[in-house]
Design a protein around this motif. Sequence first.
Motif, PDB file in Angstrom:
ATOM      1  N   SER A 114       0.855  -1.066   0.107  1.00  0.00           N
ATOM      2  CA  SER A 114      -0.065  -0.011   0.112  1.00  0.00           C
ATOM      3  C   SER A 114       1.073   1.207   0.065  1.00  0.00           C
ATOM      4  CB  SER A 114      -0.989  -0.092   1.292  1.00  0.00           C
ATOM      5  OG  SER A 114      -1.804  -1.239   1.200  1.00  0.00           O
ATOM      6  N   PHE A 115       1.806   1.368  -0.840  1.00  0.00           N
ATOM      7  CA  PHE A 115       2.881   2.339  -0.907  1.00  0.00           C
ATOM      8  C   PHE A 115       2.224   3.223  -1.894  1.00  0.00           C
ATOM      9  CE2 PHE A 115       6.799   4.390  -2.254  1.00  0.00           C
ATOM     10  CZ  PHE A 115       7.472   4.579  -0.852  1.00  0.00           C
ATOM     11  N   TYR A 116       1.243   4.066  -1.148  1.00  0.00           N
ATOM     12  CA  TYR A 116       0.495   5.312  -1.964  1.00  0.00           C
ATOM     13  C   TYR A 116      -0.109   6.240  -0.896  1.00  0.00           C
ATOM     14  CZ  TYR A 116      -3.358   2.398  -1.130  1.00  0.00           C
ATOM     15  OH  TYR A 116      -4.571   1.924  -0.487  1.00  0.00           O
ATOM     16  N   GLY A 117      -0.503   7.164  -1.353  1.00  0.00           N
ATOM     17  CA  GLY A 117      -1.143   8.326  -0.379  1.00  0.00           C
ATOM     18  C   GLY A 117       0.050   9.444  -0.033  1.00  0.00           C
ATOM     19  N   ASN A 118       0.104   9.692   1.119  1.00  0.00           N
ATOM     20  CA  ASN A 118       1.077  10.832   1.628  1.00  0.00           C
ATOM     21  C   ASN A 118       2.064  10.320   2.383  1.00  0.00           C
ATOM     22  OD1 ASN A 118       2.060  13.418   2.111  1.00  0.00           O
ATOM     23  ND2 ASN A 118       0.609  13.765   4.015  1.00  0.00           N
ATOM     24  N   LEU A 119       3.388  10.095   1.838  1.00  0.00           N
ATOM     25  CA  LEU A 119       4.089   9.368   2.269  1.00  0.00           C
ATOM     26  C   LEU A 119       5.478  10.267   2.742  1.00  0.00           C
ATOM     27  CD1 LEU A 119       4.114   6.570  -0.632  1.00  0.00           C
ATOM     28  CD2 LEU A 119       3.136   6.605   1.635  1.00  0.00           C
ATOM     29  N   ALA A 120       6.273   9.660   3.530  1.00  0.00           N
ATOM     30  CA  ALA A 120       7.468  10.414   3.853  1.00  0.00           C
ATOM     31  C   ALA A 120       8.726   9.384   3.832  1.00  0.00           C
ATOM     32  CB  ALA A 120       7.133  10.794   5.414  1.00  0.00           C
ATOM     33  N   ILE A 121       9.880   9.798   3.524  1.00  0.00           N
ATOM     34  CA  ILE A 121      10.904   8.903   3.581  1.00  0.00           C
ATOM     35  C   ILE A 121      11.941   9.541   4.392  1.00  0.00           C
ATOM     36  CG2 ILE A 121      12.988   8.246   2.527  1.00  0.00           C
ATOM     37  CD1 ILE A 121      11.398   7.705  -0.089  1.00  0.00           C
ATOM     38  N   SER A 122      12.370   8.764   5.381  1.00  0.00           N
ATOM     39  CA  SER A 122      13.510   9.086   6.455  1.00  0.00           C
ATOM     40  C   SER A 122      14.720   8.525   6.426  1.00  0.00           C
ATOM     41  CB  SER A 122      12.902   9.008   7.937  1.00  0.00           C
ATOM     42  OG  SER A 122      13.932   9.380   8.752  1.00  0.00           O
ATOM     43  N   ASP A 123      15.908   9.329   6.102  1.00  0.00           N
ATOM     44  CA  ASP A 123      16.987   8.764   5.766  1.00  0.00           C
ATOM     45  C   ASP A 123      17.991   9.699   6.254  1.00  0.00           C
ATOM     46  OD1 ASP A 123      19.042   6.888   5.070  1.00  0.00           O
ATOM     47  OD2 ASP A 123      18.748   7.226   2.673  1.00  0.00           O
ATOM     48  N   ILE A 124      19.392   9.346   6.334  1.00  0.00           N
ATOM     49  CA  ILE A 124      20.481  10.094   6.712  1.00  0.00           C
ATOM     50  C   ILE A 124      20.795  11.065   5.681  1.00  0.00           C
ATOM     51  CG2 ILE A 124      23.010  10.044   7.178  1.00  0.00           C
ATOM     52  CD1 ILE A 124      22.981   7.649   8.447  1.00  0.00           C
ATOM     53  N   GLY A 125      20.660  10.864   4.450  1.00  0.00           N
ATOM     54  CA  GLY A 125      21.038  11.674   3.416  1.00  0.00           C
ATOM     55  C   GLY A 125      21.362  11.151   2.184  1.00  0.00           C
ATOM     56  N   TRP A 126      21.953  11.792   0.940  1.00  0.00           N
ATOM     57  CA  TRP A 126      22.287  13.245   1.285  1.00  0.00           C
ATOM     58  C   TRP A 126      21.619  13.946   0.083  1.00  0.00           C
ATOM     59  CZ3 TRP A 126      24.211  13.986   5.810  1.00  0.00           C
ATOM     60  CH2 TRP A 126      24.960  13.062   6.422  1.00  0.00           C
ATOM     61  N   GLN A 127      21.265  13.456  -1.082  1.00  0.00           N
ATOM     62  CA  GLN A 127      20.754  14.160  -2.195  1.00  0.00           C
ATOM     63  C   GLN A 127      19.195  13.760  -2.166  1.00  0.00           C
ATOM     64  OE1 GLN A 127      23.446  14.895  -5.717  1.00  0.00           O
ATOM     65  NE2 GLN A 127      23.645  12.909  -5.451  1.00  0.00           N
ATOM     66  N   GLY A 128      18.929  12.468  -1.809  1.00  0.00           N
ATOM     67  CA  GLY A 128      17.590  12.185  -2.023  1.00  0.00           C
ATOM     68  C   GLY A 128      17.473  10.915  -3.215  1.00  0.00           C
ATOM     69  N   THR A 129      18.527  10.293  -3.360  1.00  0.00           N
ATOM     70  CA  THR A 129      18.421   9.416  -4.376  1.00  0.00           C
ATOM     71  C   THR A 129      17.619   8.178  -4.343  1.00  0.00           C
ATOM     72  OG1 THR A 129      21.105   9.570  -4.522  1.00  0.00           O
ATOM     73  CG2 THR A 129      20.210   7.800  -5.513  1.00  0.00           C
ATOM     74  N   MET A 130      17.468   7.518  -3.372  1.00  0.00           N
ATOM     75  CA  MET A 130      16.244   6.681  -3.123  1.00  0.00           C
ATOM     76  C   MET A 130      15.104   7.430  -3.498  1.00  0.00           C
ATOM     77  SD  MET A 130      15.751   3.629  -2.654  1.00  0.00           S
ATOM     78  CE  MET A 130      17.393   3.115  -1.815  1.00  0.00           C
ATOM     79  N   GLN A 131      14.799   8.535  -2.788  1.00  0.00           N
ATOM     80  CA  GLN A 131      13.508   9.123  -2.995  1.00  0.00           C
ATOM     81  C   GLN A 131      13.229   9.330  -4.472  1.00  0.00           C
ATOM     82  OE1 GLN A 131      13.219  12.845  -1.052  1.00  0.00           O
ATOM     83  NE2 GLN A 131      11.177  13.536  -1.811  1.00  0.00           N
ATOM     84  N   MET A 132      14.073   9.879  -5.163  1.00  0.00           N
ATOM     85  CA  MET A 132      14.140  10.046  -6.659  1.00  0.00           C
ATOM     86  C   MET A 132      13.909   8.762  -7.385  1.00  0.00           C
ATOM     87  SD  MET A 132      14.303  12.083  -9.092  1.00  0.00           S
ATOM     88  CE  MET A 132      15.243  13.567  -8.432  1.00  0.00           C
ATOM     89  N   ALA A 133      14.535   7.796  -6.943  1.00  0.00           N
ATOM     90  CA  ALA A 133      14.384   6.280  -7.636  1.00  0.00           C
ATOM     91  C   ALA A 133      13.004   5.916  -7.422  1.00  0.00           C
ATOM     92  CB  ALA A 133      15.145   5.267  -7.075  1.00  0.00           C
ATOM     93  N   LEU A 134      12.279   5.902  -6.268  1.00  0.00           N
ATOM     94  CA  LEU A 134      11.097   5.447  -5.873  1.00  0.00           C
ATOM     95  C   LEU A 134       9.930   6.368  -6.824  1.00  0.00           C
ATOM     96  CD1 LEU A 134      11.238   4.819  -2.345  1.00  0.00           C
ATOM     97  CD2 LEU A 134      10.660   3.179  -3.912  1.00  0.00           C
TER      98      LEU A 134
END
Length: 296
Positions: free
Chosen positions: A53-73
């Motif tokens: 159920s990966f949809y809706g208003n989501l937040a990603i929490s990580d150390i950093g630094w550019q947001g590569t995983m966020q961009m990939a998802l």
Amino acid sequence: YEELDKIGLDKNLNIFDIPDSKKEAFYYIVSKLGLRQYKEQKGLLQQYLKEKSFYGNLAISDIGWQGTMQMALLHYINKQQTTMRGYYLGVRNVINEDIYAQIKREGYLFTPEEHYENGLKLRFTNEVIEILFLNSAGSVRRYEKKRDEIEPELGKSEYFGKNEQIINQIQESSIRFLNDIKKNDILCEKFQISSDIVMLPYENFAIYPSLRTVNYFKDFYFLDGGGMLKKLLPAHHLGFYILHPKVLAYDLNDSICKIYFLRNLFKIRLPYYKLIKFLVCGLHIRSKYLKNMEKK
């Protein structure tokens, strides 16, 4: 291996020893197999996200630094049904600034617009803090379908032996610390700690470390983005590097924490941070990693 046999290449041949006459055919094979693997894994990942159920208003929490995983998802979700914001220890733009500036992300200690000095301090000591908070279960290698569900296949833990016990203790202590603070309402919105105050203990730990702190990491290794296992501290002593300056230049350039590398090598307190800052910001010297990334 059948594909390699067709073009007359041995499966055990070093990739750097492939003759020029075979490189184009080898590239074609790798591209074809890579595209097939990508399409398969893309479908499995999208199905996995749907099951979770990966949809809706989501937040990603990580150390950093550019947001590569966020961009990939963002490439694998339905953007009309999903909004995603990233919350990081710090946010910086190293490459592809225009692309990463488009995603929604927040940095606690620094952002591209604020607290530039904090960003540099973390940049030169990334792996010291990352190595303390890696997932001990190992990174995801691929996705597989099992029992009508998609499951991630995890690689080996990036911690070994005694190091794993130490890291587990640090991570458990960190969680207990946060829970204790929450009980005392210190983390409420009315009480905000500035990034400069937060950076003070980190500077003592990572930017201007004692030799005792550095030696604590003498047996630690770090798995870099290319899958190579690297030692956090120098592999040789100062005498060896004096006789082999090219090895010193290579190892320092390849180091994942240059401040710790130099502190361990010379033993004495010197302005290592200011030296590295001058080389990077003043003389615009780039590491091997950044040079490779900039070529892409």
